[in-house]
Design a protein around this motif. Structure first.
Motif, PDB file in Angstrom:
ATOM      1  N   ASP A  98      -7.409   8.788   0.794  1.00  0.00           N
ATOM      2  CA  ASP A  98      -7.051   7.400   1.114  1.00  0.00           C
ATOM      3  C   ASP A  98      -5.692   7.004   0.543  1.00  0.00           C
ATOM      4  O   ASP A  98      -5.074   6.064   1.022  1.00  0.00           O
ATOM      5  N   GLN A  99      -5.217   7.715  -0.477  1.00  0.00           N
ATOM      6  CA  GLN A  99      -3.929   7.398  -1.096  1.00  0.00           C
ATOM      7  C   GLN A  99      -2.774   8.183  -0.464  1.00  0.00           C
ATOM      8  O   GLN A  99      -1.627   7.975  -0.823  1.00  0.00           O
ATOM      9  N   THR A 103      -2.441   7.974   5.921  1.00  0.00           N
ATOM     10  CA  THR A 103      -3.832   8.170   5.514  1.00  0.00           C
ATOM     11  C   THR A 103      -4.567   8.905   6.630  1.00  0.00           C
ATOM     12  O   THR A 103      -4.567   8.461   7.771  1.00  0.00           O
ATOM     13  N   HIS A 143      -9.157   5.127   5.552  1.00  0.00           N
ATOM     14  CA  HIS A 143      -9.556   3.995   4.710  1.00  0.00           C
ATOM     15  C   HIS A 143     -10.965   3.516   5.009  1.00  0.00           C
ATOM     16  O   HIS A 143     -11.317   2.380   4.718  1.00  0.00           O
TER      17      HIS A 143
END
Length: 159
Positions: A98-99, A103, A143
């Motif tokens: 997610d980082q 993404t 996400h």
């Protein structure tokens, strides 16, 4: 416990763990040799919890392209099951994904009930993507978004 990328020296231990869960032969030595020769196990990056001599949970993370990753072979040795280690490792790997920029969406192949992975935002792909009865190919959109696609045209190997 902090997740880390396994060293090449730990692959034999990882393959020993897999022998207890998914044996590729009746003999441990042959199984390990087969794993070293199996392209599926060489193309990904192994993530682990535990010290080099005492691996508690492992999984493999594939990078298909910057917008698509894949998780497979989530394994916890029998003596460490029921302690939340697979949950911990998955949460850390998903957080790292997610980082990333961009993404990625994340595929996952499951041989257990999809309900376990649904807690992390994964959902089963439509039936045309399901190859093997009793298993589930799943996706987690970037996400954890709960959209309905677009799905990949074709799933990359080994999914």
């Amino acid at each position: 416990m902090k997740a880390r990328i396994a060293s090449k020296n730990e692959l034999e231990k990882i393959f020993t763990i897999s022998f207890d869960i998914w044996p590729r032969s009746e003999n441990l030595e042959e199984h390990i040799k087969g794993c070293f020769n199996h392209s599926e196990y060489q193309e990904g990056e192994w993530h682990v919890l535990g010290s080099p001599g005492d691996l508690k949970c492992v999984l493999i993370l594939y990078t298909f392209d910057p917008k698509l990753k894949g998780i497979g072979t989530v394994m916890t040795p029998f003596k460490y099951r029921g302690q939340g280690l697979a949950t911990d490792l998955l949460e850390q790997v998903i957080k790292a994904c997610d980082q990333m920029h961009p993404t990625p969406n994340v595929l996952l192949f499951s041989e257990i009930s999809p309900a376990f992975y649904e807690r992390f935002g994964f959902r089963s792909l439509p039936s045309k993507f399901q190859k093997k009865p009793g298993t589930s190919c799943m996706i987690r959109f970037a996400h954890g978004r709960q959209e309905k696609g677009p799905y990949p045209e074709k799933l990359p190997e080994p999914f």
